[in-house]
Design a protein around this motif. Structure first.
Motif, PDB file in Angstrom:
ATOM      1  N   ARG A 188      65.913  42.429 -49.851  1.00 35.02           N
ATOM      2  CA  ARG A 188      67.208  43.102 -49.977  1.00 35.02           C
ATOM      3  C   ARG A 188      67.725  43.029 -51.414  1.00 35.02           C
ATOM      4  O   ARG A 188      67.652  41.991 -52.062  1.00 35.02           O
ATOM      5  CB  ARG A 188      68.235  42.489 -49.026  1.00 35.02           C
ATOM      6  N   GLU A 244      66.268  50.812 -42.323  1.00 33.51           N
ATOM      7  CA  GLU A 244      66.092  49.369 -42.474  1.00 33.51           C
ATOM      8  C   GLU A 244      65.384  48.743 -41.285  1.00 33.51           C
ATOM      9  O   GLU A 244      64.563  47.827 -41.456  1.00 33.51           O
ATOM     10  CB  GLU A 244      67.451  48.692 -42.712  1.00 33.51           C
ATOM     11  N   SER A 253      70.916  45.675 -49.400  1.00 30.13           N
ATOM     12  CA  SER A 253      70.262  46.816 -48.781  1.00 30.13           C
ATOM     13  C   SER A 253      68.745  46.765 -48.932  1.00 30.13           C
ATOM     14  O   SER A 253      68.223  46.229 -49.910  1.00 30.13           O
ATOM     15  CB  SER A 253      70.772  48.123 -49.404  1.00 30.13           C
TER      16      SER A 253
END
Length: 275
Positions: free
Chosen positions: A151, A100, A155
């Motif tokens: 996201r 990320e 996530s």
């Protein structure tokens, strides 16, 4: 034509520029979900299955862009996002994606550069657009202006990044960020793909063969036209380049077939006695 071998083969087919027509220099208002293979290709896939061979789609596309016209070929599986994803029998059996913090840093640089970049997940493609731009050049993408907007369920599961620029200098800076964090691939024209470090279509091919219980690459064929097909073509026993392929793809091919407009995949399958 060589004699047909009774042993079953495993074949891997790129999509854009191989199974379907694609112009890398014209990326405006593309609807990638609308393309479909020719009737000759559809019939060839049926004949492959009847002969006991297994055909995989091996594409840079994420799973959400494996359109109905491609699914209708009934492939044995899909290697998607340039090797980052393997789907077999409708189930994802392997998936790679960026950390990320890497996605967030790339997004920050892209925003600073003020260019359009596509961040791909298997569920959606996000067009990270300069501030003030509310419509993407690619149909079906979700326009965003930051990494946070990409996201899904909290996530960032981005597996590939695509951009079209004459130079990456506006994004890379001078700190080696791109070389350090990504596999960089030229896919034709000004188009570039960024994949997770160590991932390419060749990795996807190896995973597919392992899933099938195949040792080595005997009786495997790859069909491609672009820079992101080089890993796939290196991983198979017989590499086939389309007539419209990039010069570097033709240079490594065992056989150069007709172009995509003349169903070069079908020509090659016939040449090798597969159908």
């Amino acid at each position: 034509m060589i004699d047909a071998c009774p042993d079953s083969a495993v074949l891997f087919f790129d999509v854009d520029g191989t199974l379907t027509s694609f112009d890398p220099d014209n990326m405006t208002d593309k609807d990638f979900s609308a393309v479909h293979p020719s009737q000759a290709v559809i019939e060839a896939f049926h004949r492959l299955r009847d002969a006991g061979h297994k055909a995989f789609i091996c594409t840079g596309r994420p799973l959400w862009l494996i359109a109905d016209g491609l699914r209708a070929l009934e492939p044995a599986g899909v290697v998607a996002m340039a090797g980052a994803t393997l789907e077999v029998e409708g189930r994802v059996v392997h998936e790679d994606y960026f950390d990320e913090d890497v996605v967030e840093e790339l997004a920050r640089r892209v925003v600073d550069a003020g260019i359009e970049v596509f961040f791909e997940s298997n569920a959606a493609t996000f067009a990270l657009e300069p501030v003030g731009v509310e419509q993407s050049s690619l149909i079906g993408t979700s326009v965003v202006h930051s990494a946070e907007e990409m996201r899904v369920d909290g996530s960032l599961r981005v597996g590939k990044v695509c951009l079209s620029v004459p130079s990456l200098a506006r994004v890379t800076g001078d700190d080696g960020f791109i070389d350090r964090e990504f596999e960089l691939c030229n896919t034709g024209g000004q188009n570039r793909e960024l994949s997770p470090k160590g991932i390419d279509k060749g990795v996807g091919v190896a995973r597919a063969l392992a899933y099938l219980g195949r040792e080595g690459n005997a009786r495997t064929f790859g069909f491609g036209d672009s820079g992101n097909d080089l890993g796939m073509l290196a991983a198979v026993e017989t590499a086939v380049a389309m007539g419209n392929a990039m010069p570097e793809v033709k240079a490594v091919a065992d056989y150069v077939t007709d172009d995509v407009a003349h169903d070069g995949t079908v020509t090659a399958m016939q040449h090798f006695g597969l159908i």
